[in-house]
Design a protein around this motif. Structure first.
Motif, PDB file in Angstrom:
ATOM      1  N   GLU A 292      61.161  62.640  43.637  1.00 44.34           N
ATOM      2  CA  GLU A 292      61.143  61.413  44.426  1.00 44.34           C
ATOM      3  C   GLU A 292      59.820  60.660  44.326  1.00 44.34           C
ATOM      4  O   GLU A 292      59.661  59.599  44.937  1.00 44.34           O
ATOM      5  CB  GLU A 292      61.461  61.727  45.899  1.00 44.34           C
ATOM      6  CG  GLU A 292      62.882  62.254  46.095  1.00 44.34           C
ATOM      7  CD  GLU A 292      63.270  62.345  47.553  1.00 44.34           C
ATOM      8  OE1 GLU A 292      62.917  61.420  48.323  1.00 44.34           O
ATOM      9  OE2 GLU A 292      63.905  63.353  47.937  1.00 44.34           O
ATOM     10  N   LEU A 293      58.891  61.188  43.569  1.00 43.48           N
ATOM     11  CA  LEU A 293      57.673  60.446  43.291  1.00 43.48           C
ATOM     12  C   LEU A 293      58.000  59.250  42.396  1.00 43.48           C
ATOM     13  O   LEU A 293      58.938  59.303  41.599  1.00 43.48           O
ATOM     14  CB  LEU A 293      56.653  61.331  42.580  1.00 43.48           C
ATOM     15  CG  LEU A 293      55.910  62.372  43.417  1.00 43.48           C
ATOM     16  CD1 LEU A 293      55.180  63.348  42.495  1.00 43.48           C
ATOM     17  CD2 LEU A 293      54.917  61.703  44.361  1.00 43.48           C
ATOM     18  N   PRO A 294      57.260  58.158  42.515  1.00 41.00           N
ATOM     19  CA  PRO A 294      57.473  57.024  41.605  1.00 41.00           C
ATOM     20  C   PRO A 294      57.277  57.473  40.153  1.00 41.00           C
ATOM     21  O   PRO A 294      56.513  58.410  39.882  1.00 41.00           O
ATOM     22  CB  PRO A 294      56.385  56.025  42.023  1.00 41.00           C
ATOM     23  CG  PRO A 294      56.042  56.391  43.425  1.00 41.00           C
ATOM     24  CD  PRO A 294      56.197  57.880  43.500  1.00 41.00           C
ATOM     25  N   PRO A 295      57.957  56.822  39.204  1.00 36.22           N
ATOM     26  CA  PRO A 295      57.867  57.228  37.791  1.00 36.22           C
ATOM     27  C   PRO A 295      56.440  57.316  37.274  1.00 36.22           C
ATOM     28  O   PRO A 295      56.101  58.247  36.533  1.00 36.22           O
ATOM     29  CB  PRO A 295      58.652  56.128  37.062  1.00 36.22           C
ATOM     30  CG  PRO A 295      59.611  55.605  38.085  1.00 36.22           C
ATOM     31  CD  PRO A 295      58.899  55.708  39.398  1.00 36.22           C
ATOM     32  N   ILE A 300      52.029  61.772  35.682  1.00 38.14           N
ATOM     33  CA  ILE A 300      50.750  62.470  35.852  1.00 38.14           C
ATOM     34  C   ILE A 300      50.949  63.981  35.875  1.00 38.14           C
ATOM     35  O   ILE A 300      50.048  64.744  35.518  1.00 38.14           O
ATOM     36  CB  ILE A 300      50.058  62.014  37.156  1.00 38.14           C
ATOM     37  CG1 ILE A 300      49.754  60.518  37.112  1.00 38.14           C
ATOM     38  CG2 ILE A 300      48.799  62.814  37.450  1.00 38.14           C
ATOM     39  CD1 ILE A 300      48.663  60.150  36.142  1.00 38.14           C
ATOM     40  N   ILE A 301      52.121  64.437  36.296  1.00 37.04           N
ATOM     41  CA  ILE A 301      52.356  65.862  36.538  1.00 37.04           C
ATOM     42  C   ILE A 301      52.083  66.704  35.308  1.00 37.04           C
ATOM     43  O   ILE A 301      51.394  67.737  35.377  1.00 37.04           O
ATOM     44  CB  ILE A 301      53.798  66.094  37.041  1.00 37.04           C
ATOM     45  CG1 ILE A 301      54.014  65.388  38.381  1.00 37.04           C
ATOM     46  CG2 ILE A 301      54.075  67.594  37.172  1.00 37.04           C
ATOM     47  CD1 ILE A 301      55.440  65.455  38.895  1.00 37.04           C
ATOM     48  N   GLU A 302      52.601  66.281  34.146  1.00 38.14           N
ATOM     49  CA  GLU A 302      52.459  67.079  32.931  1.00 38.14           C
ATOM     50  C   GLU A 302      50.996  67.251  32.538  1.00 38.14           C
ATOM     51  O   GLU A 302      50.586  68.313  32.072  1.00 38.14           O
ATOM     52  CB  GLU A 302      53.231  66.415  31.795  1.00 38.14           C
ATOM     53  CG  GLU A 302      53.232  67.228  30.512  1.00 38.14           C
ATOM     54  CD  GLU A 302      54.117  66.625  29.436  1.00 38.14           C
ATOM     55  OE1 GLU A 302      53.975  67.031  28.267  1.00 38.14           O
ATOM     56  OE2 GLU A 302      54.940  65.744  29.758  1.00 38.14           O
ATOM     57  N   GLU A 308      47.973  66.955  41.961  1.00 44.27           N
ATOM     58  CA  GLU A 308      47.169  65.775  41.650  1.00 44.27           C
ATOM     59  C   GLU A 308      48.028  64.513  41.713  1.00 44.27           C
ATOM     60  O   GLU A 308      47.594  63.471  42.220  1.00 44.27           O
ATOM     61  CB  GLU A 308      46.539  65.922  40.268  1.00 44.27           C
ATOM     62  CG  GLU A 308      45.392  64.980  40.002  1.00 44.27           C
ATOM     63  CD  GLU A 308      44.123  65.328  40.757  1.00 44.27           C
ATOM     64  OE1 GLU A 308      43.166  64.539  40.707  1.00 44.27           O
ATOM     65  OE2 GLU A 308      44.089  66.383  41.433  1.00 44.27           O
ATOM     66  N   ALA A 309      49.248  64.592  41.222  1.00 45.58           N
ATOM     67  CA  ALA A 309      50.149  63.447  41.253  1.00 45.58           C
ATOM     68  C   ALA A 309      50.520  63.065  42.686  1.00 45.58           C
ATOM     69  O   ALA A 309      50.592  61.879  43.030  1.00 45.58           O
ATOM     70  CB  ALA A 309      51.413  63.752  40.450  1.00 45.58           C
TER      71      ALA A 309
END
Length: 332
Positions: A292-295, A300-302, A308-309
């Motif tokens: 549900e985080l914005p695209p 940033i996750i990877e 951090e994201a």
């Protein structure tokens, strides 16, 4: 027509030997085609002003949480006041105003919703802590998009000024030092103004020593502080007040921390608890619902990890967006 090269030559003619000249900049992390009529620092300033992060400052708390009134400072008006003080100092000392303006405009881009209280909560719950100056640098380096790419690709001097504008960190340029002292001059004085307007303190409550040194009126104090910085720094490879005035400024700052920034009249216990609930609730929710985080945050996750994201997304929120999102997601 004045071209970039003309402006660069003017800097060597008119600016102090200690000023940072745009043609001598350490440059950008990635090379790019230069503008024919703007210097590097002018372009940096323009990129910051046109960024989404800069616009969001309009709806981020400075000191007072949800103030009842139209004249209390926000993070955006604080930024503008810092810029005005900094340019006044830079112009008088013949330093690079374009560099000063760019640093001032970008120095608080990483601030959380709910001012320093939001920052304190994120600092407690996020692995590795949270500091708004490092987040401001992260905003310009990675989170904002420019010409379809991540990061504004700002110059090294602007990035240094943003990162080192607070605390004991030393700036690489005198222009960065100008913004650092201007930030303190601006927030102490405008926070006094807001605190008096709100009834938290009165003019008579302020410590007498600093008032005798700087003056009792808002404009008088700012003018005298700027004047002392200029007189103490003129012709030197240094920017700051003389020891006596610096001591009085610290006294005034300490008073504000004791009687305003940490005052329960300004930030009631229930408001502080609600800020903690909102920031913590949103953090926990997104840690368990990363889809549900914005695209742009999911990207940033990877590279940097989920925490951090999530931190980036929450830190970028305005006060009202954080509240409405918390109510929608957490049902509180």
């Amino acid at each position: 027509m004045l071209m970039k090269e003309d402006l660069e030559r003017r800097e060597f003619k008119w600016l102090s030997e200690y000023a940072c000249k745009s043609s001598e900049s350490r440059g950008r992390m990635k090379k790019e085609k230069e503008c024919p009529f703007r210097t590097l620092f002018q372009r940096d300033r323009d990129r910051i002003i046109h960024s989404k992060a800069f616009r969001r400052l309009m709806h981020k708390t400075q000191v007072f949480l949800a103030p009842e009134g139209d004249h209390f400072r926000t993070r955006l008006t604080h930024t503008i006041e810092v810029m005005q003080v900094a340019r006044s100092i830079a112009r008088t000392l013949a330093l690079n105003e374009d560099l000063v303006e760019a640093i001032a405009m970008g120095h608080d881009l990483g601030h959380t919703p709910f001012g320093h209280n939001g920052e304190m909560v994120l600092d407690e719950i996020h692995p590795g802590g949270f500091h708004h100056n490092y987040q401001s640098l992260r905003v310009v380096d990675k989170l904002e998009f420019h010409n379809g790419r991540r990061g504004m690709n700002l110059t090294a001097e602007v990035r240094d000024g943003i990162r080192n504008h607070t605390g004991k960190l030393k700036t690489a340029t005198l222009e960065g030092a100008v913004v650092k002292i201007s930030d303190r001059i601006a927030y102490i004085n405008h926070d006094i103004d807001d605190a008096i307007r709100s009834g938290v303190i009165t003019q008579d409550d302020l410590p007498e020593g600093p008032l005798q040194t700087f003056g009792k009126g808002h404009g008088e104090r700012i003018n005298n502080m700027i004047e002392n910085v200029v007189k103490a720094s003129s012709g030197k490879n240094f920017v700051g007040m003389d020891p006596e005035h610096a001591e009085k400024l610290d006294e005034l700052r300490n008073y504000m921390f004791e009687n305003v920034y940490h005052s329960r009249k300004v930030k009631k216990e229930e408001d502080l608890m609600h800020v903690e609930a909102v920031i913590t609730g949103l953090y926990d929710y997104y840690m368990n619902h990363e889809d549900e985080l914005p695209p742009e945050n999911r990207e940033i996750i990877e590279e940097d990890g989920l925490a951090e994201a999530v931190k980036d997304h929450i830190a970028g929120m305005t006060d009202r967006f954080a509240l409405t999102t918390y109510e929608r997601l957490c049902g509180k």
